[in-house]
Design a protein around this motif. Structure first.
Motif, PDB file in Angstrom:
ATOM      1  N   VAL A  90      -2.576  10.428 -26.462  1.00 16.90           N
ATOM      2  CA  VAL A  90      -2.494  11.036 -27.789  1.00 16.90           C
ATOM      3  C   VAL A  90      -3.848  10.864 -28.469  1.00 16.90           C
ATOM      4  CG1 VAL A  90      -1.342  11.018 -30.029  1.00 16.90           C
ATOM      5  CG2 VAL A  90      -0.039  10.479 -27.961  1.00 16.90           C
ATOM      6  N   SER A  91      -4.353  11.942 -29.057  1.00 14.28           N
ATOM      7  CA  SER A  91      -5.621  11.877 -29.773  1.00 14.28           C
ATOM      8  C   SER A  91      -5.490  10.992 -31.009  1.00 14.28           C
ATOM      9  CB  SER A  91      -6.062  13.278 -30.189  1.00 14.28           C
ATOM     10  OG  SER A  91      -7.196  13.217 -31.044  1.00 14.28           O
ATOM     11  N   ILE A  92      -6.525  10.170 -31.245  1.00 12.57           N
ATOM     12  CA  ILE A  92      -6.552   9.363 -32.462  1.00 12.57           C
ATOM     13  C   ILE A  92      -7.747   9.752 -33.332  1.00 12.57           C
ATOM     14  CG2 ILE A  92      -5.313   7.409 -31.467  1.00 12.57           C
ATOM     15  CD1 ILE A  92      -8.035   6.003 -31.112  1.00 12.57           C
ATOM     16  N   GLY A  93      -8.401  10.885 -32.979  1.00 11.74           N
ATOM     17  CA  GLY A  93      -9.545  11.363 -33.742  1.00 11.74           C
ATOM     18  C   GLY A  93     -10.860  10.822 -33.217  1.00 11.74           C
ATOM     19  N   LEU A  94     -11.955  11.417 -33.693  1.00 11.36           N
ATOM     20  CA  LEU A  94     -13.312  10.997 -33.324  1.00 11.36           C
ATOM     21  C   LEU A  94     -13.539  11.055 -31.815  1.00 11.36           C
ATOM     22  CD1 LEU A  94     -13.692   8.010 -35.813  1.00 11.36           C
ATOM     23  CD2 LEU A  94     -14.629  10.306 -36.047  1.00 11.36           C
ATOM     24  N   GLY A  95     -12.825  11.983 -31.148  1.00  5.27           N
ATOM     25  CA  GLY A  95     -12.992  12.148 -29.709  1.00  5.27           C
ATOM     26  C   GLY A  95     -12.352  11.072 -28.862  1.00  5.27           C
ATOM     27  N   GLN A  96     -11.498  10.245 -29.452  1.00  3.37           N
ATOM     28  CA  GLN A  96     -10.877   9.134 -28.730  1.00  3.37           C
ATOM     29  C   GLN A  96      -9.370   9.357 -28.598  1.00  3.37           C
ATOM     30  OE1 GLN A  96     -13.068   6.697 -27.498  1.00  3.37           O
ATOM     31  NE2 GLN A  96     -14.472   8.240 -28.309  1.00  3.37           N
ATOM     32  N   THR A  97      -8.767   8.655 -27.659  1.00  7.80           N
ATOM     33  CA  THR A  97      -7.329   8.790 -27.420  1.00  7.80           C
ATOM     34  C   THR A  97      -6.675   7.417 -27.274  1.00  7.80           C
ATOM     35  OG1 THR A  97      -7.592   8.891 -25.010  1.00  7.80           O
ATOM     36  CG2 THR A  97      -7.620  10.990 -26.217  1.00  7.80           C
ATOM     37  N   ILE A  98      -5.361   7.403 -27.459  1.00 16.92           N
ATOM     38  CA  ILE A  98      -4.546   6.268 -27.054  1.00 16.92           C
ATOM     39  C   ILE A  98      -3.988   6.626 -25.689  1.00 16.92           C
ATOM     40  CG2 ILE A  98      -2.594   7.191 -28.386  1.00 16.92           C
ATOM     41  CD1 ILE A  98      -1.577   4.354 -28.741  1.00 16.92           C
ATOM     42  N   ALA A 138       6.537  -6.362 -23.348  1.00 12.99           N
ATOM     43  CA  ALA A 138       5.515  -6.148 -24.380  1.00 12.99           C
ATOM     44  C   ALA A 138       5.476  -4.684 -24.797  1.00 12.99           C
ATOM     45  CB  ALA A 138       4.147  -6.590 -23.860  1.00 12.99           C
ATOM     46  N   MET A 139       5.601  -3.791 -23.833  1.00 12.33           N
ATOM     47  CA  MET A 139       5.637  -2.364 -24.140  1.00 12.33           C
ATOM     48  C   MET A 139       6.867  -2.033 -24.998  1.00 12.33           C
ATOM     49  SD  MET A 139       2.928  -1.003 -22.599  1.00 12.33           S
ATOM     50  CE  MET A 139       3.269   0.747 -22.527  1.00 12.33           C
ATOM     51  N   ARG A 140       7.950  -2.730 -24.765  1.00 17.55           N
ATOM     52  CA  ARG A 140       9.173  -2.514 -25.539  1.00 17.55           C
ATOM     53  C   ARG A 140       9.018  -3.044 -26.974  1.00 17.55           C
ATOM     54  NH1 ARG A 140      12.192  -4.825 -22.294  1.00 17.55           N
ATOM     55  NH2 ARG A 140      13.210  -3.044 -21.292  1.00 17.55           N
ATOM     56  N   GLU A 141       8.318  -4.161 -27.127  1.00 19.17           N
ATOM     57  CA  GLU A 141       8.262  -4.847 -28.416  1.00 19.17           C
ATOM     58  C   GLU A 141       7.229  -4.269 -29.381  1.00 19.17           C
ATOM     59  OE1 GLU A 141       7.418  -8.855 -27.380  1.00 19.17           O
ATOM     60  OE2 GLU A 141       9.373  -9.197 -26.425  1.00 19.17           O
ATOM     61  N   VAL A 142       6.135  -3.730 -28.855  1.00 19.43           N
ATOM     62  CA  VAL A 142       5.058  -3.234 -29.730  1.00 19.43           C
ATOM     63  C   VAL A 142       5.347  -1.792 -30.131  1.00 19.43           C
ATOM     64  CG1 VAL A 142       2.607  -2.701 -29.911  1.00 19.43           C
ATOM     65  CG2 VAL A 142       3.340  -4.786 -28.732  1.00 19.43           C
ATOM     66  N   PRO A 143       5.510  -1.502 -31.416  1.00 18.53           N
ATOM     67  CA  PRO A 143       5.857  -0.150 -31.869  1.00 18.53           C
ATOM     68  C   PRO A 143       4.674   0.814 -31.735  1.00 18.53           C
ATOM     69  CG  PRO A 143       5.712  -1.651 -33.741  1.00 18.53           C
ATOM     70  CD  PRO A 143       5.449  -2.466 -32.524  1.00 18.53           C
ATOM     71  N   ARG A 144       4.698   1.599 -30.682  1.00 20.48           N
ATOM     72  CA  ARG A 144       3.567   2.479 -30.352  1.00 20.48           C
ATOM     73  C   ARG A 144       3.279   3.496 -31.460  1.00 20.48           C
ATOM     74  NH1 ARG A 144       0.669   4.535 -25.729  1.00 20.48           N
ATOM     75  NH2 ARG A 144       0.531   6.815 -25.736  1.00 20.48           N
ATOM     76  N   HIS A 145       4.307   3.933 -32.164  1.00 20.51           N
ATOM     77  CA  HIS A 145       4.100   4.973 -33.175  1.00 20.51           C
ATOM     78  C   HIS A 145       3.202   4.499 -34.319  1.00 20.51           C
ATOM     79  CE1 HIS A 145       7.562   2.747 -34.834  1.00 20.51           C
ATOM     80  NE2 HIS A 145       7.147   3.157 -36.010  1.00 20.51           N
ATOM     81  N   LEU A 146       3.083   3.196 -34.506  1.00 20.66           N
ATOM     82  CA  LEU A 146       2.223   2.677 -35.569  1.00 20.66           C
ATOM     83  C   LEU A 146       0.745   2.807 -35.231  1.00 20.66           C
ATOM     84  CD1 LEU A 146       4.154  -0.599 -36.497  1.00 20.66           C
ATOM     85  CD2 LEU A 146       4.289   1.651 -37.613  1.00 20.66           C
ATOM     86  N   PHE A 147       0.436   3.140 -33.981  1.00 13.36           N
ATOM     87  CA  PHE A 147      -0.951   3.184 -33.519  1.00 13.36           C
ATOM     88  C   PHE A 147      -1.463   4.603 -33.283  1.00 13.36           C
ATOM     89  CE2 PHE A 147       0.621  -0.997 -32.663  1.00 13.36           C
ATOM     90  CZ  PHE A 147      -0.451  -1.829 -32.935  1.00 13.36           C
ATOM     91  N   VAL A 148      -0.671   5.599 -33.649  1.00 10.20           N
ATOM     92  CA  VAL A 148      -1.118   6.985 -33.531  1.00 10.20           C
ATOM     93  C   VAL A 148      -1.122   7.614 -34.918  1.00 10.20           C
ATOM     94  CG1 VAL A 148      -0.208   7.170 -31.189  1.00 10.20           C
ATOM     95  CG2 VAL A 148       1.193   7.935 -33.101  1.00 10.20           C
ATOM     96  N   PRO A 149      -1.948   8.641 -35.139  1.00 16.19           N
ATOM     97  CA  PRO A 149      -1.956   9.301 -36.448  1.00 16.19           C
ATOM     98  C   PRO A 149      -0.576   9.839 -36.810  1.00 16.19           C
ATOM     99  CG  PRO A 149      -3.824  10.006 -35.114  1.00 16.19           C
ATOM    100  CD  PRO A 149      -2.940   9.207 -34.212  1.00 16.19           C
ATOM    101  N   GLU A 150      -0.263   9.816 -38.077  1.00 16.52           N
ATOM    102  CA  GLU A 150       1.063  10.230 -38.528  1.00 16.52           C
ATOM    103  C   GLU A 150       1.413  11.634 -38.061  1.00 16.52           C
ATOM    104  OE1 GLU A 150       3.696  10.198 -42.657  1.00 16.52           O
ATOM    105  OE2 GLU A 150       1.671   9.352 -42.592  1.00 16.52           O
ATOM    106  N   VAL A 151       0.435  12.522 -38.030  1.00 20.54           N
ATOM    107  CA  VAL A 151       0.687  13.906 -37.628  1.00 20.54           C
ATOM    108  C   VAL A 151       1.110  14.016 -36.169  1.00 20.54           C
ATOM    109  CG1 VAL A 151      -1.703  14.406 -36.957  1.00 20.54           C
ATOM    110  CG2 VAL A 151      -0.229  16.260 -37.788  1.00 20.54           C
ATOM    111  N   SER A 152       0.795  12.994 -35.363  1.00 17.51           N
ATOM    112  CA  SER A 152       1.097  13.029 -33.925  1.00 17.51           C
ATOM    113  C   SER A 152       2.214  12.072 -33.523  1.00 17.51           C
ATOM    114  CB  SER A 152      -0.168  12.686 -33.126  1.00 17.51           C
ATOM    115  OG  SER A 152      -1.220  13.574 -33.434  1.00 17.51           O
TER     116      SER A 152
END
Length: 228
Positions: free
Chosen positions: A59-67, A35-49
């Motif tokens: 990785v920060s996703i803004g609003l004080g939250q992280t992935i 599942a970790m291999r199949e789900v594209p993690r980069h789609l879930f982080v801000p483009e700048v990161s």
């Protein structure tokens, strides 16, 4: 991209070996790693990161939250010990990444996010990328999502000072709750709470972790209470 994903998986396997004396196993479930291999993690982080998307760190996703760190996502998913026909509850949708991982392993995921903006963005993202078996709503995760209870597993992605009783109540007998517990920006432990077939609760401490704090009015009103 394939090389970055493989490096992420190699890092997860390396950390698993390093922590095997704490987590009680030498390798994580292959279904989880797939599942970790199949789900594209980069789609879930801000483009700048996105250049950090596959590194083994939060990785920060803004609003004080992280992935969360990939190893922690994989470990918590593994500890939940879910089956293909299960229905699970996630508290703390964030970017939607943990829910997306779970969606590859179970029949249905329900996810609650207290920050309305994040809930809306995660729901839109998951719909855009065709994760059809996930439902997200904005609300206080302390209360769970009772309409769909009991759950075959519950996972919490923010550190609570104690275990919310509504989540215990919504957990099916024979199932697990995986939750980080501890004070904000202090020592926290990842716990596995198992409700046996008689409804008795057993707690296992796994390892020290660092999560953003659980929020909501119930947490504010019970700040003085600590986990057992």
């Amino acid at each position: 991209m394939k090389e970055k994903i493989q490096q992420m998986l190699d890092d997860i396997e390396s950390e698993t070996r390093l922590t095997r004396h704490l987590i009680g196993k030498n390798a994580l479930d292959e279904r989880v790693l797939n599942a970790m291999r199949e789900v594209p993690r980069h789609l879930f982080v801000p483009e700048v990161s996105r250049h950090f998307a596959y590194t083994n760190g939060p990785v920060s996703i803004g609003l004080g939250q992280t992935i969360s760190q990939p190893y922690i996502v994989a470990l918590m998913t593994d500890l939940l010990s879910v089956k293909p026909d299960d229905t699970v509850l996630e508290i703390g949708t964030g970017s939607g990444y943990q829910a997306a991982i779970l969606s590859r392993l179970v029949k249905q995921v329900y996810s609650v996010e207290i920050v309305g903006v994040l809930a809306d963005k995660a729901s839109e993202r998951l719909e855009t990328y065709h994760f059809r078996n996930i439902k997200v709503r904005s609300g206080d995760g302390y209360l769970g999502w009772p309409e769909h209870a009991p759950y075959d597993g519950i996972i919490v992605t923010a550190a609570a000072p104690h275990i919310p009783q509504p989540l215990i109540d919504q957990l099916k007998e024979g199932s697990r709750l995986v939750i980080p517990v501890g004070l904000p920006y202090s020592y926290q432990e990842l716990l596995v709470i198992e409700k046996d077939l008689n409804g008795e609760i057993n707690t296992r401490r796994v390892l020290g972790v660092s999560f953003v704090p659980f929020t909501g009015k119930h947490m504010e009103s019970e700040k003085g209470r600590c986990a057992d």
